[in-house]
Design an enzyme around this catalytic site. Structure first.
Site, PDB file in Angstrom:
ATOM      1  N   TYR A  67       0.854  -1.195   0.000  1.00 31.05           N
ATOM      2  CA  TYR A  67       0.000   0.000   0.000  1.00 31.05           C
ATOM      3  C   TYR A  67       0.890   1.245   0.000  1.00 31.05           C
ATOM      4  CZ  TYR A  67      -4.119  -2.890   1.119  1.00 31.05           C
ATOM      5  OH  TYR A  67      -5.144  -3.805   1.093  1.00 31.05           O
ATOM      6  N   TYR A 179      -7.412  -8.813  -7.830  1.00 29.42           N
ATOM      7  CA  TYR A 179      -6.897  -9.196  -6.516  1.00 29.42           C
ATOM      8  C   TYR A 179      -5.830 -10.277  -6.629  1.00 29.42           C
ATOM      9  CZ  TYR A 179      -9.507  -6.603  -2.965  1.00 29.42           C
ATOM     10  OH  TYR A 179      -9.970  -5.626  -2.119  1.00 29.42           O
ATOM     11  N   VAL A 228     -24.346  17.900   0.030  1.00 26.18           N
ATOM     12  CA  VAL A 228     -24.293  18.425  -1.334  1.00 26.18           C
ATOM     13  C   VAL A 228     -25.361  17.708  -2.154  1.00 26.18           C
ATOM     14  CG1 VAL A 228     -22.895  18.659  -3.418  1.00 26.18           C
ATOM     15  CG2 VAL A 228     -21.858  19.037  -1.168  1.00 26.18           C
ATOM     16  N   THR A 467     -10.091  -1.177  -0.485  1.00 29.61           N
ATOM     17  CA  THR A 467      -8.839  -0.944   0.230  1.00 29.61           C
ATOM     18  C   THR A 467      -8.680   0.555   0.461  1.00 29.61           C
ATOM     19  OG1 THR A 467      -7.538  -0.713  -1.816  1.00 29.61           O
ATOM     20  CG2 THR A 467      -7.690  -2.930  -0.857  1.00 29.61           C
TER      21      THR A 467
END
Length: 511
Positions: A67, A179, A228, A467
């Site tokens: 990551y 993945y 919004v 993720t």
């Protein structure tokens, strides 16, 4: 006139965007406005509660060395407790001290299952190779179940993979393929989860709170409880007005607008020890803006693909607060893992396909020393339990605990000293649903000079949704493009291009 930025949603994608605008774009924090319809910052990365009423985590997310965008973000956000350290420093030190090495990854019939073998047949291996080699256009709208024999979904690999990432057989084969490529380096240690990094506390306390504090110190303006409702565009496709529940903002052509589209935790509902959570099927406000602006604008994607199939996207989680250490002691004796060292425990024979995780304690910053908290979830909430003859979705917190204790063969007296809070999430895996090319919009939609889409429902080639990394990569992509910064997002880790990684993955698949 100074450039201003307006961000819709206060989740990790928006906060990361604001952080990069400040660090890499030299934008004054006071020129950055973040709108959110609710009063709690952090989006899906939430965590709350008290020892008396029970703690609640809707979900938990693993981290991994791959990551790279997330770790880049956390490398310049100061720790809450030690200004000399960054959040990344804290995470690295924590994982050096408390390493994950599960000894009880999968349970069946109340016993630990040996999952050193993936359990593949020769056909399973060929099918895995085939799905990895096929292009995404070839797979199209296929489901995972379209690509494998039914026996594949009884392998050790599937039980570990699906519970680790929350895949179900009807989910997109394209997302499954992504993945496989993205985490092929984890194949050899999927049975121990030793590649998983954890935060010292839950991710709200460990990531969101430090980010909120730092952004606030930079002058970023959070406009909470401000929904919004619409964006107005000029003939040249610039966003020119933002309409929200408290008024209208005029947007100059030099300003930029970032919109977090969709929400996987939208319409979540909580139960209690005596009440089951009620499934909320009404279309939530979290999706309304995307639905509105995408109407007659195909380049903005197709939200209905993701928000109209609740039966395919829902599952249920639960958080348990213990006032007595007995459950944690019994789990440590049973699993051989101290809390925080074992990761996810999946009950293979559970009709709900239930999993739990005992994190290192305390899991909340202000959690008392005599309190323990664990989290779990079931992928099949509409199936009848093994020990409680009700669907998980109809169960109270007490009944979910009875089911869990039944699988573990633990004494039900534990019920007297715990609080289990179930949480039904209608859209939690909506980002995994089958889709076509174009259903997810590009981060920078073609022809629109001052708008970007961020979060889990924009399109980033090769990277994987569900993720934190996906949201942060979207933030980097959007900031560098709309601020014309001569910089690209941190290059993606690609273990599938490393011969050693591939060799180890193949070797594991042959066990």
């Amino acid at each position: 006139m100074e450039k201003k930025a307006y961000l819709v949603g206060s989740g990790i994608a928006s906060m990361a965007s604001a952080a990069y605008m400040i660090r890499d774009g030299n934008m004054p924090g006071k020129n950055i406005h973040i709108f959110d319809a609710v009063g709690l910052k952090g989006g899906s990365l939430d965590g709350a509660g008290t020892p008396d009423k029970g703690y609640v985590l809707r979900g938990g997310r693993m981290l991994n060395f791959s990551y790279v965008c997330t770790y880049d973000l956390l490398s310049f956000i100061p720790s809450l407790t030690d200004p000399e350290k960054t959040v990344l420093d804290e995470i690295e030190l924590f994982n050096e001290k408390f390493r994950t090495a599960s000894k009880a990854r999968v349970i069946a019939n109340g016993e630990i299952t040996d999952v050193t073998s993936m359990g593949f047949s020769h056909k399973d291996r060929l099918d895995l190779i085939e799905i990895m080699l096929h292009g995404e256009d070839h797979l199209g709208e296929k489901r995972i179940s379209d690509c494998f024999h039914p026996s594949f979904f009884e392998t050790n690999f599937w039980y570990m993979w699906c519970s680790m990432f929350a895949f179900e057989p009807w989910h997109s084969a394209v997302e499954f393929k992504r993945y496989l490529h993205r985490f092929v380096h984890e194949f050899p240690r999927i049975n121990t989860l030793s590649g998983v990094d954890r935060t010292p506390y839950n991710q709200y306390d460990s990531i969101v709170l430090p980010l909120v504090k730092w952004l606030g110190e930079q002058g970023v303006v959070f406009e909470m409880c401000t929904q919004v409702t619409d964006l107005e565009f000029s003939p040249a496709k610039f966003v020119k007005r933002i309409h929200h529940s408290k008024g209208t903002v005029t947007v100059n052509e030099s300003d930029i607008v970032f919109v977090t589209i969709g929400s996987m935790t939208a319409a979540s509902t909580l139960g209690s020890m005596t009440a089951a959570p009620v499934l909320n099927t009404q279309k939530p406000v979290d999706w309304a803006l995307w639905e509105k602006i995408a109407l007659d604008r195909p380049e903005f994607g197709n939200p209905s693909v993701f928000d109209s199939r609740i039966e395919e996207s829902k599952w249920e989680s639960f958080t348990v607060t213990f006032r007595d250490p007995r459950f944690f002691q019994l789990m440590e004796e049973f699993s051989g893992n101290e809390a925080g060292s074992g990761g996810l425990v999946t009950f293979k024979d559970s009709n709900w396909l239930m999993s739990i995780v005992l994190a290192h304690q305390p899991h909340f910053i202000n959690q008392p020393a005599n309190i323990q908290v664990c989290w779990g979830y079931g992928l099949f909430p509409d199936k009848v339990g093994n020990y409680v003859q009700k669907k998980m979705s109809e169960c109270t917190g007490e009944e979910i605990m009875r089911e869990l204790l039944g699988h573990l063969k633990f004494d039900e007296s534990i019920l007297n000293t715990c609080i289990c809070i179930p949480c039904m999430m209608p859209y939690i895996t909506s980002q995994f649903l089958t889709r076509s090319k174009g259903d997810r919009p590009q981060v920078i939609p073609e022809g629109y000079p001052n708008i970007a889409f961020i979060g889990q429902f924009c399109e980033i080639p090769d990277d994987v949704v569900f993720t934190v990394e996906y949201s942060v990569r979207a933030a980097q992509t959007a900031v560098y493009a709309l601020l014309n910064i001569d910089k690209k997002p941190v290059p993606m880790y690609k273990g599938d291009h490393d011969p050693k990684v591939l060799f180890n993955a193949v070797k594991t698949s042959l066990k």
